[in-house]
Design a protein around this motif. Structure first.
Motif, PDB file in Angstrom:
ATOM      1  N   THR A   1       3.043  10.477  -7.318  1.00 22.65           N
ATOM      2  CA  THR A   1       3.170   9.404  -6.269  1.00 22.65           C
ATOM      3  C   THR A   1       2.209   8.213  -6.622  1.00 22.65           C
ATOM      4  O   THR A   1       2.559   7.142  -6.294  1.00 22.65           O
ATOM      5  N   ALA A   2       0.929   8.504  -7.118  1.00 27.28           N
ATOM      6  CA  ALA A   2      -0.042   7.418  -7.528  1.00 27.28           C
ATOM      7  C   ALA A   2       0.568   6.703  -8.586  1.00 27.28           C
ATOM      8  O   ALA A   2       0.459   5.599  -8.477  1.00 27.28           O
ATOM      9  N   ARG A   3       1.202   7.321  -9.600  1.00 31.45           N
ATOM     10  CA  ARG A   3       1.593   6.509 -10.747  1.00 31.45           C
ATOM     11  C   ARG A   3       2.970   5.734 -10.501  1.00 31.45           C
ATOM     12  O   ARG A   3       2.862   4.673 -10.733  1.00 31.45           O
ATOM     13  N   LEU A   4       3.676   6.190  -9.884  1.00 32.24           N
ATOM     14  CA  LEU A   4       5.060   5.597  -9.177  1.00 32.24           C
ATOM     15  C   LEU A   4       4.485   4.283  -8.417  1.00 32.24           C
ATOM     16  O   LEU A   4       5.428   3.412  -8.373  1.00 32.24           O
ATOM     17  N   ALA A   5       3.629   4.533  -7.635  1.00 31.74           N
ATOM     18  CA  ALA A   5       3.195   3.261  -6.723  1.00 31.74           C
ATOM     19  C   ALA A   5       3.014   2.156  -7.506  1.00 31.74           C
ATOM     20  O   ALA A   5       3.238   1.089  -7.154  1.00 31.74           O
ATOM     21  N   ARG A   6       2.140   2.481  -8.526  1.00 28.31           N
ATOM     22  CA  ARG A   6       1.925   1.152  -9.525  1.00 28.31           C
ATOM     23  C   ARG A   6       3.005   0.917 -10.537  1.00 28.31           C
ATOM     24  O   ARG A   6       3.488  -0.394 -10.499  1.00 28.31           O
TER      25      ARG A   6
ATOM     26  N   GLU B   1      -7.695   7.780  -9.499  1.00 28.42           N
ATOM     27  CA  GLU B   1      -7.837   7.312 -11.005  1.00 28.42           C
ATOM     28  C   GLU B   1      -6.365   7.041 -11.613  1.00 28.42           C
ATOM     29  O   GLU B   1      -6.499   6.098 -12.404  1.00 28.42           O
ATOM     30  N   VAL B   2      -5.539   7.971 -11.381  1.00 27.06           N
ATOM     31  CA  VAL B   2      -4.268   7.481 -11.873  1.00 27.06           C
ATOM     32  C   VAL B   2      -3.766   6.353 -11.280  1.00 27.06           C
ATOM     33  O   VAL B   2      -3.234   5.547 -12.274  1.00 27.06           O
ATOM     34  N   PHE B   3      -3.736   5.980 -10.179  1.00 23.83           N
ATOM     35  CA  PHE B   3      -3.490   4.750  -9.557  1.00 23.83           C
ATOM     36  C   PHE B   3      -4.023   3.354 -10.205  1.00 23.83           C
ATOM     37  O   PHE B   3      -3.422   2.515 -10.688  1.00 23.83           O
ATOM     38  N   LEU B   4      -5.410   3.433 -10.362  1.00 28.72           N
ATOM     39  CA  LEU B   4      -6.030   2.444 -10.794  1.00 28.72           C
ATOM     40  C   LEU B   4      -5.623   2.343 -12.420  1.00 28.72           C
ATOM     41  O   LEU B   4      -5.636   1.135 -12.771  1.00 28.72           O
TER      42      LEU B   4
ATOM     43  N   CYS C   1       0.834  -1.381   0.081  1.00 28.51           N
ATOM     44  CA  CYS C   1       0.048  -0.075   0.027  1.00 28.51           C
ATOM     45  C   CYS C   1       1.037   1.431  -0.013  1.00 28.51           C
ATOM     46  O   CYS C   1       1.807   1.451   0.838  1.00 28.51           O
ATOM     47  N   ALA C   2       0.608   2.159  -0.799  1.00 27.14           N
ATOM     48  CA  ALA C   2       1.507   3.322  -1.008  1.00 27.14           C
ATOM     49  C   ALA C   2       0.618   4.413  -0.722  1.00 27.14           C
ATOM     50  O   ALA C   2      -0.510   4.588  -0.951  1.00 27.14           O
ATOM     51  N   LEU C   3       1.140   5.548  -0.074  1.00 25.12           N
ATOM     52  CA  LEU C   3       0.429   6.837   0.473  1.00 25.12           C
ATOM     53  C   LEU C   3       0.351   7.778  -0.805  1.00 25.12           C
ATOM     54  O   LEU C   3       1.724   8.037  -1.215  1.00 25.12           O
ATOM     55  N   ALA C   4      -0.426   8.253  -1.387  1.00 23.74           N
ATOM     56  CA  ALA C   4      -0.271   9.049  -2.570  1.00 23.74           C
ATOM     57  C   ALA C   4      -0.823  10.524  -2.190  1.00 23.74           C
ATOM     58  O   ALA C   4      -1.951  10.659  -1.432  1.00 23.74           O
TER      59      ALA C   4
END
Length: 169
Positions: free
Chosen positions: A96-101, A126-129, A88-91
């Motif tokens: 940060t959301a993009r790099l988490a994935r 949205e970016v994360f998914l 789990c990443a904190l965005a």
């Protein structure tokens, strides 16, 4: 894609917004609570359930992800990371959301409901998914080191560059 969502009282409004947004954008949202406002509720109750559902479905080969929401997102991230197999990443930004994935193949994202405007937090999710894992060898190697440690395999070996010169000879 199924998306498991959990929060606490501080994230309840954002969670409810995200559930509707997910459904409108073709995702299958699963609500792990809370279902009503209670200022004394405990985020682990809901975030652990969301993370466990993600881990179980991914173990079955399903392409599920998760979102946990709180005031800051910190405690929710910690709770989700206690579930074996979850990263789990904190965005706090789109990057940060993009790099988490992309780099970490994170399976759950945490966002702070009190820290950003609703539109920004929705965009982070949205970016994360939407972002796939890159599959780059260096990222796969690093994730494997974490998985090995998580399952009792011990610490990764130190590279020569991390050893004092006297030990390298």
């Amino acid at each position: 894609m199924r998306v498991h969502v959990g929060s606490d009282h501080a994230g309840l409004e954002l969670k409810d917004h995200l559930l509707a947004w997910l459904g409108e954008h073709g995702y299958e949202p699963v609500d792990h609570g809370p279902f009503r406002y209670d200022a004394l509720d405990d985020y682990p109750v809901f975030c652990l359930r969301a993370a466990e559902a993600v881990a179980a479905e991914r173990a079955e080969g399903r392409d599920s992800l998760g979102v946990v929401v709180g005031g800051s997102g910190n405690g929710e991230q910690i709770a989700a990371n206690k579930v074996r197999g979850v990263r789990c990443a904190l965005a706090w930004s789109e990057e940060t959301a993009r790099l988490a994935r992309q780099h970490n193949d994170a399976t759950v994202v945490s966002v702070g409901g009190r820290l950003h405007p609703l539109e920004d937090m929705t965009r982070f999710v949205e970016v994360f998914l939407a972002e796939p894992f890159s599959g780059d060898e260096r990222h796969v190697r690093r994730i494997e080191q974490l998985s090995t440690y998580e399952t009792g395999g011990g610490l990764p070996p130190l590279p020569d560059s991390a050893r004092p010169a006297a030990e390298q000879a």
